[in-house]
Design a protein around this motif. Structure first.
Motif, mmCIF file in Angstrom:
data_model
loop_
_atom_site.group_PDB
_atom_site.id
_atom_site.type_symbol
_atom_site.label_atom_id
_atom_site.label_comp_id
_atom_site.label_asym_id
_atom_site.label_seq_id
_atom_site.Cartn_x
_atom_site.Cartn_y
_atom_site.Cartn_z
ATOM 1 N N GLN A 69 -13.875 -2.930 9.404
ATOM 2 C CA GLN A 69 -12.800 -2.389 10.251
ATOM 3 C C GLN A 69 -11.602 -3.289 10.118
ATOM 4 O OE1 GLN A 69 -13.499 -0.930 14.106
ATOM 5 N NE2 GLN A 69 -15.610 -0.260 13.656
ATOM 6 N N GLU A 70 -10.461 -2.745 10.317
ATOM 7 C CA GLU A 70 -9.222 -3.510 10.218
ATOM 8 C C GLU A 70 -9.153 -4.644 11.206
ATOM 9 O OE1 GLU A 70 -5.999 -0.759 10.574
ATOM 10 O OE2 GLU A 70 -6.560 0.267 8.689
ATOM 11 N N THR A 71 -8.480 -5.619 10.843
ATOM 12 C CA THR A 71 -8.285 -6.769 11.725
ATOM 13 C C THR A 71 -7.589 -6.334 12.997
ATOM 14 O OG1 THR A 71 -7.939 -8.051 9.732
ATOM 15 C CG2 THR A 71 -7.374 -9.118 11.772
ATOM 16 N N LYS A 92 -9.162 -13.647 5.046
ATOM 17 C CA LYS A 92 -8.288 -13.179 3.982
ATOM 18 C C LYS A 92 -8.356 -14.144 2.826
ATOM 19 C CE LYS A 92 -3.621 -11.860 2.922
ATOM 20 N NZ LYS A 92 -2.227 -11.875 3.363
ATOM 21 N N LEU A 96 -9.686 -13.612 -0.844
ATOM 22 C CA LEU A 96 -8.803 -13.938 -1.950
ATOM 23 C C LEU A 96 -9.479 -14.866 -2.946
ATOM 24 C CD1 LEU A 96 -5.349 -14.402 -0.211
ATOM 25 C CD2 LEU A 96 -5.922 -12.689 -1.908
ATOM 26 N N MET A 99 -11.913 -13.082 -4.776
ATOM 27 C CA MET A 99 -11.258 -12.259 -5.770
ATOM 28 C C MET A 99 -10.794 -13.112 -6.897
ATOM 29 S SD MET A 99 -9.049 -9.098 -4.373
ATOM 30 C CE MET A 99 -8.192 -10.025 -3.136
ATOM 31 N N PHE A 100 -10.294 -14.225 -6.636
ATOM 32 C CA PHE A 100 -9.804 -15.177 -7.610
ATOM 33 C C PHE A 100 -10.921 -15.608 -8.538
ATOM 34 C CE2 PHE A 100 -6.436 -17.471 -9.137
ATOM 35 C CZ PHE A 100 -6.791 -18.787 -9.433
ATOM 36 N N ALA A 105 -13.740 -7.512 -6.832
ATOM 37 C CA ALA A 105 -12.567 -6.952 -7.481
ATOM 38 C C ALA A 105 -11.404 -6.843 -6.540
ATOM 39 C CB ALA A 105 -12.897 -5.579 -8.038
ATOM 40 N N SER A 106 -11.708 -6.523 -5.310
ATOM 41 C CA SER A 106 -10.636 -6.371 -4.332
ATOM 42 C C SER A 106 -11.160 -6.620 -2.939
ATOM 43 C CB SER A 106 -10.065 -4.956 -4.435
ATOM 44 O OG SER A 106 -11.053 -4.000 -4.099
ATOM 45 N N PHE A 107 -10.202 -6.643 -1.978
ATOM 46 C CA PHE A 107 -10.605 -6.721 -0.552
ATOM 47 C C PHE A 107 -11.573 -5.589 -0.262
ATOM 48 C CE2 PHE A 107 -8.074 -9.831 1.790
ATOM 49 C CZ PHE A 107 -7.250 -10.283 0.773
ATOM 50 N N PRO A 108 -12.526 -5.839 0.608
ATOM 51 C CA PRO A 108 -13.405 -4.716 0.967
ATOM 52 C C PRO A 108 -12.603 -3.660 1.713
ATOM 53 C CG PRO A 108 -14.042 -6.694 2.179
ATOM 54 C CD PRO A 108 -12.947 -7.075 1.309
ATOM 55 N N THR A 110 -11.403 -1.206 4.362
ATOM 56 C CA THR A 110 -11.296 -1.260 5.820
ATOM 57 C C THR A 110 -10.880 0.082 6.332
ATOM 58 O OG1 THR A 110 -9.035 -2.028 5.586
ATOM 59 C CG2 THR A 110 -10.682 -3.719 5.888
ATOM 60 N N LEU B 81 -3.790 -8.933 6.552
ATOM 61 C CA LEU B 81 -5.060 -9.594 6.806
ATOM 62 C C LEU B 81 -6.215 -8.825 6.178
ATOM 63 C CD1 LEU B 81 -4.342 -10.706 10.458
ATOM 64 C CD2 LEU B 81 -4.714 -12.229 8.514
ATOM 65 N N ASP B 82 -6.031 -7.582 6.233
ATOM 66 C CA ASP B 82 -7.134 -6.774 5.662
ATOM 67 C C ASP B 82 -7.099 -6.719 4.137
ATOM 68 O OD1 ASP B 82 -6.802 -4.570 8.402
ATOM 69 O OD2 ASP B 82 -8.332 -6.148 8.090
ATOM 70 N N GLY B 83 -6.004 -7.228 3.668
ATOM 71 C CA GLY B 83 -5.963 -7.290 2.210
ATOM 72 C C GLY B 83 -5.760 -5.959 1.549
ATOM 73 N N LYS B 84 -5.277 -5.059 2.318
ATOM 74 C CA LYS B 84 -5.073 -3.744 1.721
ATOM 75 C C LYS B 84 -4.050 -3.853 0.623
ATOM 76 C CE LYS B 84 -6.304 -0.443 5.254
ATOM 77 N NZ LYS B 84 -6.175 -0.638 6.655
ATOM 78 N N SER B 87 -5.481 -5.822 -2.279
ATOM 79 C CA SER B 87 -6.364 -5.006 -3.133
ATOM 80 C C SER B 87 -5.562 -4.066 -4.014
ATOM 81 C CB SER B 87 -7.316 -4.179 -2.259
ATOM 82 O OG SER B 87 -8.130 -5.020 -1.514
ATOM 83 N N ILE B 90 -3.770 -6.024 -6.704
ATOM 84 C CA ILE B 90 -4.690 -6.460 -7.742
ATOM 85 C C ILE B 90 -5.089 -5.267 -8.611
ATOM 86 C CG2 ILE B 90 -7.042 -7.286 -8.173
ATOM 87 C CD1 ILE B 90 -6.529 -9.140 -5.689
ATOM 88 N N ARG B 94 -3.880 -4.422 -12.559
ATOM 89 C CA ARG B 94 -4.778 -4.204 -13.704
ATOM 90 C C ARG B 94 -4.345 -2.992 -14.488
ATOM 91 N NH1 ARG B 94 -9.406 -4.721 -10.232
ATOM 92 N NH2 ARG B 94 -9.704 -6.945 -9.901
ATOM 93 N N PRO B 117 -3.879 -14.262 -6.686
ATOM 94 C CA PRO B 117 -4.150 -14.905 -5.393
ATOM 95 C C PRO B 117 -3.453 -16.245 -5.218
ATOM 96 C CG PRO B 117 -6.205 -14.128 -6.390
ATOM 97 C CD PRO B 117 -5.110 -13.884 -7.384
ATOM 98 N N ILE B 120 -0.283 -16.270 -3.229
ATOM 99 C CA ILE B 120 -0.287 -16.001 -1.779
ATOM 100 C C ILE B 120 -0.050 -17.317 -1.033
ATOM 101 C CG2 ILE B 120 -1.704 -15.243 0.182
ATOM 102 C CD1 ILE B 120 -3.067 -13.307 -1.790
#
Lengths: 159, 996
Positions: A69-71, A92, A96, A99-100, A105-108, A110, B81-84, B87, B90, B94, B117, B120
């Protein structure tokens, strides 16, 4: 789209308020999976792994589709405290760095609310997410450490 | 320049050169077109590239703008924060690899999300940020980004919420993408596509090493500077020292991109750019060369084909010009030139024959012109057709004067005579007149020797008459001169002979007396026994005889030298001859106390020789031997030998006398030189003996040789052919004399003893002598002192022989002879002319049958003629007389009588007439010029056919002294009055008597 999402902004403003109130109330976060998913119970450790996406595949080998769920949501708060044991910003960064490192591959993914998560998990077989325990419908709740939400000792209680 | 060269050059010039020129020009135009084309294509390409780049950039810009507008971008506010956003960035990064990095920045510039990253949390410094925060897309021209460690183009797109900028999406577009875009398809092409920044910096180009470093504008590329100024086009320029073709186009985009001001350059090394052209040029050149290599030889070949025959013809023509008319050309082709060749051949053949004709004509003309003799050609009608130069020169005519005129213009004949002559020539086919004459223009005449002959044409018809006449003026003159010279010589000779004759006669006459009388006295004295007288008388006699011998020798010698010595060859018994000789020489031999030995070889027999001469020779040798030997031995021997197939009689007289030295021998046979002068005085002699002896031997075909040793004796050897014949030393005119003298028998042949001899001579001495001589042999002698008396006695007694002296006073012997012959009763009696002169022939040559005196008595003449006429019918007569009146008169008279008369002006003509027609009788005048009667008769008698023609002499009664002398000189006797020996006279008379 440049039209600002008013609702999003509002929600964002409101969420902190809500979460604060929820903490006071006492919220149980249920870990749900799709009804087809054979998993019935996981350990909290496992749960951490899954949530941290260290464990990325179910037993049967299928990919675990994690939905967060979103922050700002109470549920997220609980999870943050209980599972991740991090703050949002840390998380975060955590994502990151993961991911690095190329572990993810990316943020999960949400979603904005328990309802949407529930809806999502109910539809997606491999998905796993967390919701307000009271709002579970159409999904399977997974015992954590053998406990169901509401039970004593349930790790993901907000208290 | 030769035709071939011209041809070749013409073809080359007309074909190849225009070809080359066209090629060159087309090449030029093609090049310029190509250049233009290429330039335009480069420009287009640049434009295309530019467009592509613009599109790419625009795409990037749009993408960015679109992303910035995405909903979740607003979570920049919540630091994502959610990294939307992360993501998304990134994931998008690609996909959109053209972005080096994507960042989302808070308004503070802090990066809350990025494709990398690491970014950031960092604060972005980019300038573009500021602008974007103002709400405008901001573009940053290509530059190096430290953050990204590469050249980028910065896009800054504002993220907006409800109209206000809440964040910026910063995208760093990889400048390398420019290369990726523009270099497509240009690998290996050597075409350089450059994207240039506004300032000329290479942003994209074929060489990675050059990117972001090389500044093309800084290099001075016109294209670059023009392009960044916004121009489009192409230009030829030098880039880095190499000529290049550059197409350029400015970067065209809208919006923020427009500010970039980039340019695209498409450039290529001219070497490469125009390689196709060059290649084409190379091909063209190669083709042209190949063409040339093919065309030139072909042209040469063609040229040769054309000019070959032409050259042939030309060479042949040159040969013809040099005179070689054999030159022909073989036609090689069947075209116009072949026709020319044939025509040439025909022409040359024509020319050759014409030339030949001309040469012939020239040849003939030059022959005619160079002839010394005159040549006149008449046509068939006798008209003059051709005359040569000699003719015109000789006769003073011009050619035009004569050609076309009748031939008798030259000959001076009448037309009728000329016609007749022409007809004669035509008939006889040739004609010769050695004594012709041509008439000159001025009427004079030139003596010529003419030969004419007929000229026939191919059919054989008479075409004309060719007359060649030689100018004989000179010849005639020479002949005249010769004749005169001959006359003079003969005259001189005659004079000399006469002189000699006279002299000898004068000398002999007294000698006669001396010898004769001394002999008479001697005999009387002997009979009377007066010894004292006899020896004296002997001396006188011997002296006289000696003198006589001398005179005879001289005469002999002169006769020999005049070539007038004749031989009387007769068969003689050698034995008898030797006996005779011995008898004669005996006294002389004994005189010096010598002994004579005689030996006659076996089989000596007879020989044919001149006895008198032989005897003389032997006598001469023996007397010499006797004279020069004292109490010695003289040997006379005879033998017959065969030498080289010829029989010879060899007489040798050998003595043991004083002998001869070599010098003597050499001088021996020279006249008048005895061995030496002393000899003459000592031994006497004339000194002529040996010379004469030798000559005699030589005349008989033999010779005398001598061998001697001084002091021991001498041998003379006489060799004479057994059949002695007269050699050429002598004139062969002994026929007459031979005939008259007849074949002689041996001297001692029996003779009829009957007969009377009438001696007519005024000289008593002669009378005596003859009388004595003849009477001893049993003849009766009758004397007559004058001609008259002789005539009378002749008539009376009719003696068997008459001896007649020529030179008598009153009537001379000749007249007497004439009378004798005139009188029928005495005409038949043979007459012996006695004279003192040597030459025998003329005398008897004068066997005139008769004679008449002038003025001629017609009756008498006719009588004579009748007498001598043989057979019946009128005869033909020849009258030889220089007096035309006499001739004319005789002719008239004789023709009336029915005689045919031929005339002659002198002896020579007389002979001609004789040759033409043999007359029955000749009437002959004695005194004529050129050849007188005597000569005539003499000549006449030489020819057998004429000997028997009776000659009647017609002469004037009165003979002048001159005439007499002449006559005397011409009349000869067989024997000399004084020189003959008794025997000879006897022989002569006997011969005559036996003959009659």
């Amino acid at each position: 789209m440049k039209i600002p999402n008013r609702s999003a902004v509002l929600f964002a403003l409101l969420v902190p308020l809500a979460s604060a109130s929820n903490a006071a109330i006492g919220l149980d976060v249920a870990i749900i999976v799709n009804t087809a998913n054979p998993t019935t119970s996981i350990s909290s450790r496992e749960l951490e792994k899954i949530l941290k996406q260290d464990k990325q595949n179910w037993e049967d080998g299928k990919k675990i589709l994690l939905v967060l769920q979103e922050t700002g949501t109470a549920e997220k708060e609980v999870v943050l405290n209980k599972v991740y044991k991090m703050q949002e910003a840390e998380l975060k960064k955590f994502w990151l760095s993961k991911m690095f490192r190329g572990e993810i591959a990316s943020f999960p993914k949400t979603l904005s609310s328990s309802g949407s998560v529930s809806q999502f998990v109910g539809k997606v077989p491999n998905a796993i997410g967390f919701v307000d325990a009271s709002l579970v419908s159409g999904v399977k709740v997974v015992k954590v450490d053998g406990k169901l939400p509401g039970e004593a000792g349930y790790p993901l209680a907000s208290k | 320049m030769s035709l071939r060269t011209r041809l070749v050059l013409a073809v080359l010039g007309l074909a190849l050169l225009p070809l080359l020129l066209a090629g060159f020009l087309s090449d030029r135009s093609v090049e310029s077109a190509f250049r233009k084309d290429l330039g335009t294509s480069f420009t287009r390409r640049a434009a295309d590239s530019s467009d592509k780049v613009a599109r790419s950039l625009q795409d990037a810009q749009h993408a960015l703008e679109t992303w910035a507008s995405l909903g979740f971008m607003q979570e920049v506010l919540t630091d994502d924060l959610d990294g939307k956003i992360s993501s998304f960035l990134i994931g998008i990064s690609r996909k959109y690899t053209s972005f080096a990095s994507l960042q989302v920045l808070k308004t503070t510039g802090e990066c809350v999300s990025a494709s990398d990253p690491r970014f950031i949390g960092e604060k972005a410094q980019d300038r573009e940020l500021a602008r974007a925060l103002e709400g405008q897309l901001s573009l940053g021209d290509a530059h190096y980004s430290e953050q990204d460690s590469r050249w980028v183009v910065t896009f800054a797109a504002p993220i907006q919420l409800e109209g206000s900028v809440v964040g910026v999406l910063l995208g760093k577009w990889k400048a390398d993408e420019l290369s990726a875009i523009t270099q497509v398809g240009s690998q290996g092409e050597s075409v350089g596509v450059y994207v240039l920044r506004k300032d000329g910096l290479v942003l994209a180009g074929p060489d990675p090493a050059e990117r972001y470093k090389r500044n093309v504008e800084a290099e001075g590329a016109e294209s670059a500077s023009r392009a960044v100024k916004g121009q489009q086009g192409f230009v030829e320029e030098r880039l880095r020292g190499r000529p290049v073709l550059s197409g350029f186009s400015p970067f065209q985009a809208e919006g923020a991109l427009a500010s970039l001001g980039w340019a695209v350059l498409v450039t290529q090394d001219e070497a490469v750019a125009f390689a196709p052209i060059r290649k084409m040029r190379g091909w063209m050149g190669g083709i042209a060369l190949a063409l040339a290599l093919v065309i030139v030889p072909l042209t040469v070949l063609l040229g040769r084909q054309i000019t070959g025959p032409v050259i042939d013809i030309s060479r042949a023509a040159q040969r013809v010009a040099r005179g070689d008319f054999e030159a022909r050309v073989t036609p090689r082709t069947n075209d116009e030139i072949g026709a020319l060749a044939k025509a040439f051949n025909d022409m040359t053949t024509d020319l050759a024959s014409q030339r030949a004709e001309l040469v012939d004509k020239h040849y003939v003309d030059s022959i005619l012109a160079s002839m010394l003799d005159t040549l006149v050609v008449l046509d068939a009608k006798g008209m003059i057709k051709t005359v040569n130069r000699a003719t015109t020169d000789l006769l003073f005519y011009e050619e035009g004067d004569l050609v076309g005129r009748p031939g008798h213009v030259l000959t001076g004949q009448t037309p009728e005579d000329a016609e007749r002559l022409v007809a004669t020539i035509r008939e006889k086919r040739s004609y010769s007149a050695p004594d012709f004459s041509y008439h000159t223009k001025w009427g004079g005449t030139v003596p010529v020797s003419l030969s004419a002959s007929v000229m026939r044409d191919d059919k054989g018809d008479v075409r004309g008459i060719v007359c060649i006449a030689k100018d004989i003026t000179d010849l005639k003159r020479q002949q005249e001169e010769l004749r005169e010279a001959k006359e003079a010589a003969e005259q001189a000779n005659r004079t000399k002979s006469q002189f000699l004759a006279n002299m000898s006669h004068e000398l002999r006459t007294p000698l006669n007396a001396i010898i004769g009388y001394s002999e008479m006295l001697y005999e009387e004295a002997q009979e009377n026994g007066e010894v004292a007288l006899t020896s004296d008388l002997r001396k006188i006699q011997s002296a006289g005889k000696h003198l006589l011998a001398l005179i005879n020798d001289i005469l002999d010698l002169s006769k020999i030298e005049a070539g007038k010595m004749e031989l009387y060859l007769e068969v003689v018994d050698i034995g008898a001859l030797i006996e005779d000789t011995v008898v004669t020489i005996e006294p002389l031999v004994q005189k010096n106390g010598n002994v004579l030995d005689v030996s006659v070889g076996e089989g000596v027999g007879r020989m044919k020789a001149d006895v008198t001469r032989l005897r003389q020779v032997l006598f001469n040798l023996l007397s010499n031997a006797s004279k020069f030997t004292n109490k010695g031995h003289i040997g006379l021997s005879v033998k017959r030998e065969t030498v080289e197939g010829r029989e010879e009689m060899v007489f040798a007289v050998k003595d043991t006398g004083i002998g001869l030295t070599k010098e003597h021998i050499s001088r021996l046979f020279q006249a008048f030189a005895q061995a030496d002068a002393t000899t003459t005085r000592k031994f006497g002699g004339t000194g002529l003996g040996l010379v004469i002896s030798r000559r005699f031997c030589q005349i008989m075909g033999g010779d005398i040789t001598v061998e001697s040793e001084y002091g021991h004796g001498t041998t003379f050897t006489v060799r004479i052919p057994a059949e002695a014949a007269e050699t050429k030393m002598m004139a062969a005119s002994g026929a007459m004399a031979r005939k008259l003298s007849g074949p002689r028998t041996a001297p001692t042949a029996a003779v009829t003893k009957t007969g009377t001899v009438l001696v007519i001579d005024d000289d008593a001495t002669v009378q005596d002598l003859v009388a004595r001589i003849v009477s001893k042999d049993g003849f009766d002698v009758v004397m007559a002192s004058t001609g008259d008396e002789g005539l009378r006695l002749a008539k009376e007694l009719k003696p068997s022989v008459i001896t007649l002296d020529v030179m008598m006073p009153g009537m001379d012997g000749w007249s007497v002879l004439g009378r004798l012959k005139a009188d029928a009763e005495t005409a038949h009696i043979p007459v012996v002319m006695l004279t003192l002169v040597d030459d025998k022939n003329l005398g008897f040559a004068l066997g005139a049958a008769d004679y008449v005196t002038k003025p001629v008595d017609k009756t008498r003449l006719l009588a004579i003629l009748r007498k001598y006429r043989t057979g019946g019918g009128p005869g033909s007569l020849l009258v030889v007389d220089d007096d035309p009146q006499v001739r004319g008169m005789m002719r008239r008279q004789l023709e009336k009588e029915g005689y045919t008369v031929a005339e002659a002006v002198n002896g020579r003509e007389g002979l001609e007439r004789l040759a033409e027609n043999r007359p029955d009788l000749v009437l002959l005048d004695l005194m004529m010029p050129e050849m007188d009667g005597f000569e005539f008769v003499s000549e006449m008698r030489k020819t057998a056919a004429w000997r028997s023609i009776p000659v009647v002499v017609v002469t004037a009664m009165e003979l002048g002294v001159e005439e007499r002398r002449r006559l005397q000189g011409s009349v000869e006797a067989v024997l000399q009055k004084s020189a003959f020996s008794r025997e000879e006279l006897e022989q002569e008379i006997r011969a005559l008597l036996t003959a009659h």
